[in-house]
Design a protein around this motif. Structure first.
Motif, short mmCIF file in Angstrom:
data_model
loop_
_atom_site.label_atom_id
_atom_site.label_comp_id
_atom_site.label_asym_id
_atom_site.label_seq_id
_atom_site.Cartn_x
_atom_site.Cartn_y
_atom_site.Cartn_z
N ILE A 236 0.85 -1.19 0.00
CA ILE A 236 0.00 0.00 0.00
C ILE A 236 0.88 1.24 0.00
O ILE A 236 1.86 1.32 0.75
N ALA A 237 0.53 2.22 -0.82
CA ALA A 237 1.21 3.51 -0.86
C ALA A 237 0.19 4.61 -0.63
O ALA A 237 -0.83 4.68 -1.32
N GLY A 238 0.45 5.47 0.35
CA GLY A 238 -0.46 6.57 0.65
C GLY A 238 -0.11 7.82 -0.12
O GLY A 238 1.05 8.05 -0.47
N LEU A 239 -1.13 8.66 -0.37
CA LEU A 239 -0.90 9.92 -1.08
C LEU A 239 -2.02 10.89 -0.73
O LEU A 239 -3.21 10.56 -0.90
N ASP A 240 -1.67 12.06 -0.22
CA ASP A 240 -2.67 13.09 0.02
C ASP A 240 -3.07 13.74 -1.31
O ASP A 240 -2.27 13.80 -2.26
N ALA A 241 -4.27 14.27 -1.37
CA ALA A 241 -4.84 14.75 -2.63
C ALA A 241 -4.28 16.08 -3.10
O ALA A 241 -4.71 16.59 -4.13
N ASP A 242 -3.32 16.64 -2.35
CA ASP A 242 -2.69 17.88 -2.81
C ASP A 242 -1.18 17.74 -2.95
O ASP A 242 -0.49 18.73 -3.23
N SER B 275 11.02 14.77 1.39
CA SER B 275 10.10 15.60 0.61
C SER B 275 10.68 17.00 0.44
O SER B 275 11.57 17.42 1.18
N ARG B 276 10.14 17.70 -0.54
CA ARG B 276 10.44 19.13 -0.70
C ARG B 276 9.13 19.89 -0.70
O ARG B 276 8.20 19.54 -1.41
N GLN B 277 9.05 20.93 0.13
CA GLN B 277 7.82 21.70 0.26
C GLN B 277 7.75 22.81 -0.79
O GLN B 277 8.76 23.38 -1.18
N PHE B 278 6.54 23.09 -1.24
CA PHE B 278 6.30 24.24 -2.10
C PHE B 278 4.94 24.83 -1.76
O PHE B 278 4.06 24.13 -1.27
N HIS B 279 4.79 26.10 -2.01
CA HIS B 279 3.52 26.78 -1.74
C HIS B 279 2.63 26.72 -2.97
O HIS B 279 3.11 26.87 -4.10
N ASP C 4 12.65 15.09 6.09
CA ASP C 4 12.28 13.68 6.19
C ASP C 4 10.76 13.62 6.22
O ASP C 4 10.11 14.31 7.01
N ALA C 5 10.18 12.80 5.36
CA ALA C 5 8.72 12.82 5.17
C ALA C 5 8.08 11.60 5.81
O ALA C 5 7.74 10.62 5.13
N LEU C 6 7.89 11.65 7.11
CA LEU C 6 7.15 10.59 7.81
C LEU C 6 5.67 10.93 7.76
O LEU C 6 5.02 11.20 8.77
N ILE C 7 5.13 10.94 6.54
CA ILE C 7 3.78 11.41 6.29
C ILE C 7 3.05 10.44 5.35
O ILE C 7 3.66 9.54 4.76
N ARG C 8 1.76 10.67 5.19
CA ARG C 8 0.94 9.78 4.37
C ARG C 8 1.43 9.72 2.92
O ARG C 8 1.45 8.65 2.31
N SER C 9 1.83 10.84 2.34
CA SER C 9 2.19 10.88 0.93
C SER C 9 3.51 10.19 0.62
O SER C 9 3.88 10.03 -0.54
N SER C 10 4.24 9.81 1.67
CA SER C 10 5.53 9.15 1.50
C SER C 10 5.49 7.68 1.87
O SER C 10 6.33 6.90 1.43
N LEU D 38 6.80 15.89 -3.53
CA LEU D 38 6.64 17.31 -3.26
C LEU D 38 5.41 17.51 -2.39
O LEU D 38 4.32 17.00 -2.71
N ARG D 39 5.58 18.26 -1.31
CA ARG D 39 4.48 18.50 -0.40
C ARG D 39 3.95 19.92 -0.60
O ARG D 39 4.67 20.90 -0.41
N ARG D 40 2.69 20.01 -0.94
CA ARG D 40 2.06 21.30 -1.23
C ARG D 40 1.59 21.96 0.07
O ARG D 40 0.93 21.34 0.89
N ILE D 41 1.90 23.23 0.24
CA ILE D 41 1.44 24.01 1.38
C ILE D 41 0.37 24.98 0.89
O ILE D 41 0.61 25.82 0.02
N ILE D 42 -0.83 24.86 1.45
CA ILE D 42 -1.95 25.71 1.06
C ILE D 42 -2.42 26.49 2.28
O ILE D 42 -2.78 25.90 3.30
N ALA D 43 -2.42 27.81 2.20
CA ALA D 43 -2.90 28.64 3.31
C ALA D 43 -4.34 28.27 3.63
O ALA D 43 -5.19 28.17 2.75
#
Length: 222
Positions: A81-87, A115-119, A132-138, A185-190
């Motif tokens: 299983i591989a997780g991925l957030d919708a953004d 991961s690398r963050q972007f706005h 280090d991306a200990l997150i769902r998308s990784s 790439l992790r998207r940052i949304i205000a």
């Protein structure tokens, strides 16, 4: 070995097309893509249905990202299983590298990447902060691992669901391993859940921390 992609989505119409594009761009393609729409009020469902990825889309009442993730996993059958957030966005070699990584680690390990963050709205995505991306998308894991650790639980405030799940995974004896390459790439949304820092969302992290302390105490008493 086949893998399934699971994507929880809530009001993700402005980002999910690019997210699904990144799945289709993988050098190692998935056998399944499942999107669980968590009660969106925008046209998230229509965007997924129109996308060439031909993802399976299932809707549920707005319950939380953890519940949507759990629902998505239970709708798949692949052994990985591989997780991925919708953004968020995968880079093309992510899954090929992680599937190889997971195979070398053995059954009691979970694979992650950097991961690398972007706005949201940035045209240049090459200069963001790397983490280090200990997150769902990784995360990439064996289905048997999920079955043993159990569902992803939504804490109060909706924040910290993966922190809680990973804490439970560690307590169950699973090890976490991070590839040194930036592969997502992790998207940052205000205004998004990950961007917000209000008292209510902080309740989730406090609940997660309290649960981790209790697990540690119980382990020490054994």
């Amino acid at each position: 070995m086949n893998y399934a992609v699971v994507i929880p989505a809530y009001n993700a119409a402005r980002t999910i097309v690019e997210t699904l594009d990144s799945v289709l761009a993988q050098s190692l393609q998935p056998s399944e893509i499942v999107v669980v729409d968590d009660g969106s009020t925008d046209n998230t469902v229509a965007c997924v249905k129109a996308h060439p990825a031909a993802a399976r889309i299932v809707s549920q009442p707005n319950t939380g990202c953890g519940a949507a993730t759990t629902h998505a996993i239970r709708l798949t059958s692949a052994p990985v299983i591989a997780g991925l957030d919708a953004d968020d966005i995968w880079l093309p070699q992510k899954m090929a590298q992680q599937m190889a990584h997971l195979a070398t680690l053995g059954p009691n390990a979970i694979s992650f990447t950097k991961s690398r963050q972007f706005h949201h709205g940035d045209s240049d995505r090459t200069k963001g902060e790397e983490r280090d991306a200990l997150i769902r998308s990784s995360i990439v894991l064996h289905r048997a691992t999920f079955d043993k650790v159990g569902p992803v639980i939504d804490p109060p405030g909706g924040s910290g669901d993966m922190v809680d799940w990973l804490g439970r995974a560690r307590a169950a004896g699973y090890s976490l391993h991070i590839l040194p390459e930036v592969l997502m790439l992790r998207r940052i949304i205000a205004g998004s859940m990950t961007y917000r820092a209000d008292d209510y969302s902080h309740r989730g992290y406090l609940s997660v921390a309290r649960a981790a302390i209790m697990r540690r105490r119980q382990a020490e008493q054994k």
